[in-house]
Design a protein around this motif. Structure first.
Motif, PDB file in Angstrom:
ATOM      1  N   LEU A 157       0.782  -1.223   0.000  1.00 28.21           N
ATOM      2  CA  LEU A 157       0.000   0.000   0.000  1.00 28.21           C
ATOM      3  C   LEU A 157       0.822   1.285   0.000  1.00 28.21           C
ATOM      4  CD1 LEU A 157      -2.738  -1.148   2.522  1.00 28.21           C
ATOM      5  CD2 LEU A 157      -3.206  -0.339   0.210  1.00 28.21           C
ATOM      6  N   HIS A 189      -7.209  -8.834   2.361  1.00 28.92           N
ATOM      7  CA  HIS A 189      -6.384  -7.683   1.980  1.00 28.92           C
ATOM      8  C   HIS A 189      -6.144  -7.652   0.470  1.00 28.92           C
ATOM      9  CE1 HIS A 189      -2.906  -5.008   1.803  1.00 28.92           C
ATOM     10  NE2 HIS A 189      -2.164  -6.006   1.361  1.00 28.92           N
ATOM     11  N   LEU A 243      -7.421  -4.955  -2.332  1.00 30.36           N
ATOM     12  CA  LEU A 243      -6.493  -4.268  -3.232  1.00 30.36           C
ATOM     13  C   LEU A 243      -6.917  -4.383  -4.685  1.00 30.36           C
ATOM     14  CD1 LEU A 243      -2.932  -5.178  -1.864  1.00 30.36           C
ATOM     15  CD2 LEU A 243      -4.123  -2.998  -1.673  1.00 30.36           C
ATOM     16  N   GLU A 291      -8.653  -1.578  -6.477  1.00 28.29           N
ATOM     17  CA  GLU A 291      -7.775  -0.488  -6.912  1.00 28.29           C
ATOM     18  C   GLU A 291      -8.359   0.905  -6.632  1.00 28.29           C
ATOM     19  OE1 GLU A 291      -6.957  -1.984 -11.059  1.00 28.29           O
ATOM     20  OE2 GLU A 291      -4.899  -1.853 -10.296  1.00 28.29           O
ATOM     21  N   HIS A 314      -7.035   2.493  -3.819  1.00 28.69           N
ATOM     22  CA  HIS A 314      -6.109   2.944  -2.773  1.00 28.69           C
ATOM     23  C   HIS A 314      -4.983   3.835  -3.290  1.00 28.69           C
ATOM     24  CE1 HIS A 314      -4.445  -0.684  -4.611  1.00 28.69           C
ATOM     25  NE2 HIS A 314      -3.247  -0.230  -4.295  1.00 28.69           N
ATOM     26  N   TYR A 315      -4.848   4.000  -4.596  1.00 30.55           N
ATOM     27  CA  TYR A 315      -3.661   4.674  -5.127  1.00 30.55           C
ATOM     28  C   TYR A 315      -3.572   6.145  -4.726  1.00 30.55           C
ATOM     29  CZ  TYR A 315      -3.023   0.531  -8.027  1.00 30.55           C
ATOM     30  OH  TYR A 315      -2.823  -0.756  -8.457  1.00 30.55           O
ATOM     31  N   GLN A 364      -4.629   7.804  -1.991  1.00 36.81           N
ATOM     32  CA  GLN A 364      -4.336   8.094  -0.585  1.00 36.81           C
ATOM     33  C   GLN A 364      -3.764   6.846   0.084  1.00 36.81           C
ATOM     34  OE1 GLN A 364      -8.418   9.536   0.289  1.00 36.81           O
ATOM     35  NE2 GLN A 364      -7.419  11.450   0.937  1.00 36.81           N
ATOM     36  N   PRO A 365      -2.534   6.493  -0.215  1.00 36.53           N
ATOM     37  CA  PRO A 365      -1.976   5.222   0.274  1.00 36.53           C
ATOM     38  C   PRO A 365      -1.890   5.127   1.798  1.00 36.53           C
ATOM     39  CG  PRO A 365      -0.263   6.592  -0.706  1.00 36.53           C
ATOM     40  CD  PRO A 365      -1.574   7.225  -1.050  1.00 36.53           C
ATOM     41  N   TYR A 366      -1.533   6.228   2.466  1.00 34.52           N
ATOM     42  CA  TYR A 366      -1.389   6.165   3.920  1.00 34.52           C
ATOM     43  C   TYR A 366      -2.738   5.963   4.595  1.00 34.52           C
ATOM     44  CZ  TYR A 366       3.460   7.523   3.369  1.00 34.52           C
ATOM     45  OH  TYR A 366       4.793   7.541   3.020  1.00 34.52           O
ATOM     46  N   TRP A 393      -5.354   4.457   3.282  1.00 29.91           N
ATOM     47  CA  TRP A 393      -5.801   3.091   3.038  1.00 29.91           C
ATOM     48  C   TRP A 393      -4.980   2.066   3.815  1.00 29.91           C
ATOM     49  CZ3 TRP A 393     -10.305   1.639   1.425  1.00 29.91           C
ATOM     50  CH2 TRP A 393     -11.061   2.527   0.668  1.00 29.91           C
ATOM     51  N   PHE A 394      -3.711   2.372   4.060  1.00 34.09           N
ATOM     52  CA  PHE A 394      -2.915   1.487   4.916  1.00 34.09           C
ATOM     53  C   PHE A 394      -3.506   1.439   6.316  1.00 34.09           C
ATOM     54  CE2 PHE A 394       0.606   1.195   8.046  1.00 34.09           C
ATOM     55  CZ  PHE A 394       0.927  -0.141   7.842  1.00 34.09           C
ATOM     56  N   HIS A 397      -6.799  -0.584   6.186  1.00 32.00           N
ATOM     57  CA  HIS A 397      -6.552  -2.030   6.110  1.00 32.00           C
ATOM     58  C   HIS A 397      -6.056  -2.571   7.443  1.00 32.00           C
ATOM     59  CE1 HIS A 397      -6.602  -3.250   1.659  1.00 32.00           C
ATOM     60  NE2 HIS A 397      -7.081  -2.020   1.696  1.00 32.00           N
TER      61      HIS A 397
END
Length: 398
Positions: A26, A325, A329, A332, A334-335, A337-339, A341-342, A345
């Protein structure tokens, strides 16, 4: 009976490995402002998967007798049960490959995991010394095979193989799973067999836990220092420059991110420790980190086990959570706002795991696999027992 602290320590280490894989999938691999390697890449790349494989070996040892490996029909039942476990995990891995888009957001480990277990079947009866020696053989010879066979093996069929790939391109899938893929089974057997050997020790003993930690520190230092000496003091870096045709900048980038496959131009490539290159020293470095993590969690779990509950609950159902998880993913979203979505999750996995474990125990996929394995074991044990009874009866007749 194993202590509660011991189980918490192993599960917490497995939970951390899951967290690491989530971070790799992520979070950005590089800092967008500086262009340098991100903290998540430095902390988790390569090492999380290695820790997963190591702990898989520990788990196999604990379920097949621990310090005293099962024998006779009990060991036969263990082997058949492990075959069933491997096939079920592989089927889920192939289904994940079907769900994932063509250019996937992550490369799943489940199908490789199934192969790890298949390859572990002949080693299940061994003691610690034989297992550690076998791990060393895999760790040394597999990278050489990867380097020298890279040009001879078929190209990947898919980043995440599917049922159709297995049927239409079995050779490509087999070479990917064994040698050329993201988590190739032959070099990863080094981690699994070390874990299997550790599970044959008395991991309840503080002295053993300390040795695991100390050996991990020593192995890690040895791997990185040896690589540094070979590359920068004994001419390895210059040899890589001269044989690769790369500029210094290009070579430095390859040493950070790794080549697509180990070049066969010179054996000096086997001296690098870049994540996922699976060279002998890279395997040793990730193995050392994995041993350190396991040793630390084994030591602290009896004292701070309650504080480890989010990790240990996740670690007790990694099959379920990792599958969920990957499915998440595949959508798709999550690209951007990666933090965020991390965090989503991670929190979702921890909360679900704690609630489910408190209410129902084993995770849903873990229950399915466990029930299937137990049923298979009973059938094998019963069949062998009946066969032996029949043979004894025939032998006693006049």
């Amino acid at each position: 009976m194993r202590s509660r602290g011991r189980l918490v320590g192993i599960d917490a280490a497995r939970g951390l490995a899951l967290l690491g894989l989530m971070a790799i999938h992520l979070l950005p691999a590089w800092n967008e402002e500086t262009g340098g390697v991100s903290w998540s890449w430095r902390l988790f790349s390569g090492d999380s998967a290695a820790l997963f494989a190591l702990l898989a070996g520990v788990g196999l040892a604990l379920t097949s007798g621990g310090r005293n490996p099962h024998q006779g029909r009990a060991m036969t039942a263990d082997r058949v049960g492990l075959l069933v476990r491997a096939l079920l995990i592989a089927v889920v891995g192939l289904w994940i490959g079907t769900v994932m888009p063509q250019d996937p957001p992550a490369y799943g480990i489940l199908l490789y995991y199934g192969v790890f277990f298949l390859l572990a079947i002949p080693f299940l009866h061994m003691g610690p010394k034989a297992l550690f020696a076998s791990a060393a053989v895999f760790g040394i010879l597999s990278p050489m095979l990867m380097q020298n066979l890279a040009g001879e093996l078929p190209a990947w069929s898919s980043y995440n193989p599917t049922f159709i790939d297995v049927l239409t391109e079995p050779g490509a899938v087999a070479s990917q799973l064994l040698l050329t893929g993201t988590y190739p089974a032959l070099p990863y057997m080094a981690y699994l067999l070390v874990g299997l050997g550790l599970g044959r020790l008395d991991l309840r003993e503080t002295a053993v836990q300390v040795r695991v930690l100390v050996v991990g520190v020593g192995v890690t230092i040895f791997a990185y220092s040896t690589s540094s000496v070979l590359l920068y003091a004994l001419g390895g870096y210059q040899r890589l420059l001269s044989t690769s045709g790369m500029s210094e900048y290009e070579l430095d980038q390859v040493l950070i991110w790794g080549p697509d496959s180990l070049p066969a131009s010179t054996g000096w490539w086997l001296t690098i420790t870049t994540p996922h290159t699976n060279t002998p020293l890279a395997i040793m470095a990730s193995l050392g980190v994995s041993l350190m993590v396991l040793g630390v969690f084994l030591l602290i779990a009896p004292k701070v086990g309650k504080w480890l509950l989010p990790l240990s609950a996740m670690g007790a159902m990694t099959f379920t959570l990792y599958t969920a998880h990957l499915v998440a993913l595949s959508i798709e979203v999550h690209y951007g706002q990666p933090y965020l979505w991390f965090v989503i999750h991670l929190v979702a996995a921890a909360v679900f795991a704690m609630i489910w474990q408190r209410a129902l125990g084993q995770g849903p996929l873990e229950k399915v696999v466990s029930a299937s394995v137990k049923c298979t074991r009973r059938l094998v044990s019963g069949a062998e027992g009946q066969s032996r009874a029949s043979a004894d009866g025939r032998g006693s007749r006049p």
